[in-house]
Design a protein around this motif. Structure first.
Motif, PDB file in Angstrom:
ATOM      1  N   THR A 153      45.553-114.933  -8.773  1.00 35.37           N
ATOM      2  CA  THR A 153      46.773-115.420  -8.145  1.00 35.37           C
ATOM      3  C   THR A 153      47.547-116.182  -9.197  1.00 35.37           C
ATOM      4  O   THR A 153      46.969-116.927  -9.985  1.00 35.37           O
ATOM      5  CB  THR A 153      46.456-116.341  -6.951  1.00 35.37           C
ATOM      6  OG1 THR A 153      45.783-115.563  -5.968  1.00 35.37           O
ATOM      7  CG2 THR A 153      47.713-116.935  -6.350  1.00 35.37           C
ATOM      8  N   VAL A 154      48.864-115.984  -9.224  1.00 37.90           N
ATOM      9  CA  VAL A 154      49.732-116.658 -10.184  1.00 37.90           C
ATOM     10  C   VAL A 154      50.716-117.536  -9.424  1.00 37.90           C
ATOM     11  O   VAL A 154      51.370-117.080  -8.480  1.00 37.90           O
ATOM     12  CB  VAL A 154      50.531-115.654 -11.038  1.00 37.90           C
ATOM     13  CG1 VAL A 154      51.337-116.391 -12.099  1.00 37.90           C
ATOM     14  CG2 VAL A 154      49.629-114.629 -11.658  1.00 37.90           C
ATOM     15  N   ILE A 155      50.830-118.781  -9.858  1.00 38.04           N
ATOM     16  CA  ILE A 155      51.768-119.733  -9.272  1.00 38.04           C
ATOM     17  C   ILE A 155      52.710-120.186 -10.380  1.00 38.04           C
ATOM     18  O   ILE A 155      52.281-120.440 -11.502  1.00 38.04           O
ATOM     19  CB  ILE A 155      51.023-120.943  -8.684  1.00 38.04           C
ATOM     20  CG1 ILE A 155      50.062-120.468  -7.588  1.00 38.04           C
ATOM     21  CG2 ILE A 155      51.983-122.006  -8.171  1.00 38.04           C
ATOM     22  CD1 ILE A 155      49.050-121.508  -7.158  1.00 38.04           C
ATOM     23  N   VAL A 156      54.002-120.303 -10.034  1.00 39.65           N
ATOM     24  CA  VAL A 156      55.000-120.832 -10.966  1.00 39.65           C
ATOM     25  C   VAL A 156      55.406-122.202 -10.416  1.00 39.65           C
ATOM     26  O   VAL A 156      56.226-122.290  -9.508  1.00 39.65           O
ATOM     27  CB  VAL A 156      56.225-119.894 -11.081  1.00 39.65           C
ATOM     28  CG1 VAL A 156      57.181-120.397 -12.153  1.00 39.65           C
ATOM     29  CG2 VAL A 156      55.793-118.463 -11.367  1.00 39.65           C
ATOM     30  N   PRO A 157      54.806-123.278 -10.919  1.00 36.90           N
ATOM     31  CA  PRO A 157      55.013-124.607 -10.337  1.00 36.90           C
ATOM     32  C   PRO A 157      56.472-125.061 -10.251  1.00 36.90           C
ATOM     33  O   PRO A 157      56.850-125.730  -9.292  1.00 36.90           O
ATOM     34  CB  PRO A 157      54.227-125.544 -11.263  1.00 36.90           C
ATOM     35  CG  PRO A 157      53.209-124.669 -11.901  1.00 36.90           C
ATOM     36  CD  PRO A 157      53.863-123.321 -12.030  1.00 36.90           C
TER      37      PRO A 157
END
Length: 56
Positions: free
Chosen positions: A19-23
């Motif tokens: 999973t990739v999150i872009v804060p």
């Protein structure tokens, strides 16, 4: 064209993939089966996020 950089967070999932999150972009989350795919998906998600937010 100006280049923008975004920090991404990759989280390895127990069932596989990442999973990739872009804060810095609220609700900008994506997924990839491999690290390489996850990074490419993040690039696409950021581009789409910016297009959609720019339209509002």
């Amino acid at each position: 064209m100006k280049t923008l950089s975004y920090r991404i967070l990759l989280r390895k999932e127990p069932e596989g993939g990442y999973t990739v999150i872009v804060p810095s972009l609220p609700s900008c989350v994506t997924y990839g089966d491999t690290i390489e795919e996850a990074i490419e998906m993040a690039k696409e998600a950021i581009e789409l996020y910016r297009e959609l937010k720019g339209a509002w």
